[in-house]
Design an enzyme around this catalytic site. Structure first.
Site, PDB file in Angstrom:
ATOM      1  CD  GLU A   5      -2.888  -1.136   2.380  1.00 36.14           C
ATOM      2  OE1 GLU A   5      -2.763  -0.276   3.260  1.00 36.14           O
ATOM      3  OE2 GLU A   5      -3.772  -2.001   2.418  1.00 36.14           O
ATOM      4  CG  ASN A   8      -0.512  -6.935  -1.458  1.00 37.33           C
ATOM      5  OD1 ASN A   8      -1.111  -7.560  -2.332  1.00 37.33           O
ATOM      6  ND2 ASN A   8      -0.996  -6.800  -0.227  1.00 37.33           N
ATOM      7  CG  HIS A  55      -9.796  -6.052   1.286  1.00 35.64           C
ATOM      8  ND1 HIS A  55      -9.950  -7.133   2.122  1.00 35.64           N
ATOM      9  CD2 HIS A  55      -8.472  -5.743   1.325  1.00 35.64           C
ATOM     10  CE1 HIS A  55      -8.800  -7.466   2.657  1.00 35.64           C
ATOM     11  NE2 HIS A  55      -7.872  -6.636   2.184  1.00 35.64           N
ATOM     12  CD  GLU A  92      -4.414  -7.911   1.919  1.00 36.75           C
ATOM     13  OE1 GLU A  92      -5.265  -7.212   2.495  1.00 36.75           O
ATOM     14  OE2 GLU A  92      -3.204  -7.648   1.935  1.00 36.75           O
ATOM     15  CG  ASP A 142     -12.424  -9.309   2.668  1.00 34.97           C
ATOM     16  OD1 ASP A 142     -12.481  -8.330   1.892  1.00 34.97           O
ATOM     17  OD2 ASP A 142     -11.811  -9.271   3.746  1.00 34.97           O
TER      18      ASP A 142
HETATM   19  C1  XIL Z   1      -5.666  -6.415   8.615  1.00 40.10           C
HETATM   20  C2  XIL Z   1      -5.852  -7.641   9.491  1.00 40.10           C
HETATM   21  O1  XIL Z   1      -6.769  -8.497   8.879  1.00 40.10           O
HETATM   22  C3  XIL Z   1      -6.349  -7.267  10.870  1.00 40.10           C
HETATM   23  O2  XIL Z   1      -6.308  -8.393  11.729  1.00 40.10           O
HETATM   24  C4  XIL Z   1      -5.485  -6.137  11.461  1.00 40.10           C
HETATM   25  O3  XIL Z   1      -6.049  -5.709  12.671  1.00 40.10           O
HETATM   26  C5  XIL Z   1      -5.385  -4.981  10.487  1.00 40.10           C
HETATM   27  O4  XIL Z   1      -4.880  -5.437   9.256  1.00 40.10           O
HETATM   28  N1  XIL Z   1      -4.726  -4.657   3.911  1.00 40.10           N
HETATM   29  C6  XIL Z   1      -3.665  -5.449   4.286  1.00 40.10           C
HETATM   30  C7  XIL Z   1      -3.793  -6.332   5.459  1.00 40.10           C
HETATM   31  O5  XIL Z   1      -2.660  -5.506   3.571  1.00 40.10           O
HETATM   32  O6  XIL Z   1      -2.587  -6.531   6.133  1.00 40.10           O
HETATM   33  C8  XIL Z   1      -4.845  -5.839   6.435  1.00 40.10           C
HETATM   34  O7  XIL Z   1      -5.017  -6.829   7.433  1.00 40.10           O
HETATM   35  C9  XIL Z   1      -6.129  -5.550   5.700  1.00 40.10           C
HETATM   36  C10 XIL Z   1      -5.946  -4.483   4.659  1.00 40.10           C
END
Ligand code: XIL
Length: 376
Positions: A167, A222, A258, A287, A289
């Site tokens: 990020e 990423n 996400h 990631e 969801d």
């Molecule tokens: C999130 C985790 O899922 C949580 O447990 C933590 O509290 C915060 O981070 N982008 C990312 C991940 O790259 O590392 C993040 O994970 C979600 C957003």
């Protein structure tokens, strides 16, 4: 053969779930002990499709039998959700704590599962000693180099891929790098040995350090909100193209995925994966969801669950359409443990493939069937 397997083999009528629940508490454990003959698991279907199917993992949950059984049965790749972030792995300037990360790696080794490392450089989940340390550029560069080399070195040969930088681009200032301790310290990127005037020179530096520590590991950049073609993904594309042209060690781009509001612009995601893979780098969906509105008990509506399944299906299908898209990962696998709840103040949830009781959701079936029908 275990009693569970004998029952499973000799009792295939309706009510299997109920029987399993009565005998062993839940179906997940039963399926975990002897995988169903008729239906492939996600990992079996993914192996046939020539792709990795992964999930983020919380080491504290590995001692929960159903969690561990489901994980081992369904996935052939794992990524520690938080265990390798600075605040956990590097809690004090001179001490590292690999205990949580090691648990994930041990589990993966026992179950023939690949490990993705996440993440070496990020603006979140950093310890106070680092963010409030008032280090000079030179000091910060040294700290970062040591961190990357120590963590990557510890897992050398055990993690096949790393999210080296996470990020780094800003979502508000189109295509620009986010202001972070790393970017704002010119010593990290613009040192004499790099000779680069690029604003993302610090990312180059991190990739080179990671590559020195484990030349075999695949190195990823990423990011979030760069799945479709937009100013942010344009900037990432330009950076990766520049890195490839100059021989900077980068092997892939992670698209977080996400998804909110049940909306995914699949055509634009496809365009983006197409141009990235055309550069010769891999794409991992890292990631995924699909957050749904939930009631006070955390339950989502049936129509939303159906639409969620369609989105999962479309994303898996679009990844499978490109050989360079080599892994699909969800951010956790059971709605029992998902960051979406806390992130949305519990207005959203139910974002993953299994419900809170480890029962498969329509999204699970959609992913499984799409993997099964893939001919790659
Ligand atoms: C999130 C985790 O899922 C949580 O447990 C933590 O509290 C915060 O981070 N982008 C990312 C991940 O790259 O590392 C993040 O994970 C979600 C957003």
């Amino acid at each position: 053969m275990t009693a569970e397997c004998i029952i499973k083999q000799h009792y295939n009528g309706e009510g299997l779930d109920e029987l399993a629940r009565l005998c062993f508490g839940h179906r997940g454990l039963l399926s975990g002990i002897c995988s169903p003959a008729a239906e492939q698991s996600l990992r079996e279907a993914a192996s046939s499709a020539g792709i990795l199917i992964g999930t983020a993992v919380r080491p504290a949950q590995l001692s929960e039998a159903t969690y561990a059984a489901t994980l081992a049965r369904e996935f052939n790749m794992v990524e520690p959700e938080d265990a390798l972030k600075w605040e956990i792995v590097h809690p004090a300037p001179d001490s590292y704590d690999f205990s949580q990360g090691d648990q994930v790696v041990d589990f993966a080794t026992r179950h023939g599962v690949k490990v993705r490392g996440h993440t070496l450089v990020w603006h979140r989940q950093n310890p106070k000693w680092l963010t409030e340390g008032k280090y000079t550029s030179a000091e910060l560069a040294e700290i970062l180099e040591k961190h990357i080399k120590t963590v990557v070195g510890h897992y050398r040969g055990k993690t096949f891929a790393w999210d080296v930088v996470n990020e780094a681009f800003d979502e508000l200032r189109a295509g620009e790098l986010r202001s972070t301790i790393w970017r704002d310290q010119p010593g990290i990127g613009l040192s004499a040995s790099t000779q680069s005037k690029q604003p993302y020179a610090y990312i180059e530096r991190c990739l080179r350090w990671a590559h020195e520590a484990d030349p075999q590991a695949l190195l990823f950049y990423n990011d979030a909100e760069a799945e479709v073609v937009n100013p942010k993904s344009d900037a990432i594309y330009a950076m990766v193209r520049d890195f490839r042209q100059r021989g900077v060690p980068i092997d892939g781009v992670g698209l977080q995925m996400h998804i909110a509001h049940l909306h995914a612009d699949v055509a634009s995601i496809s365009e983006n994966i197409k141009r990235l893979t055309a550069l010769g780098v891999q794409v991992h969906i890292t990631e995924m969801d699909v957050a749904l509105p939930v009631d006070a008990l955390g339950n989502a509506g049936a129509e939303d669950l159906r639409q969620q399944a369609e989105i999962y299906r479309d994303i898996v299908a679009v990844c499978l359409a490109y050989r360079g898209c080599s892994a699909i990962q969800t951010w956790g696998f059971t709605d029992k443990y998902s960051w979406i709840g806390s992130h949305s103040k519990h207005t959203e949830g139910a974002a993953l493939l299994f419900d809170r009781g480890y029962r498969t959701k329509p999204a699970y079936e959609a992913v499984r069937k799409t993997l099964e029908s893939a001919a790659r």
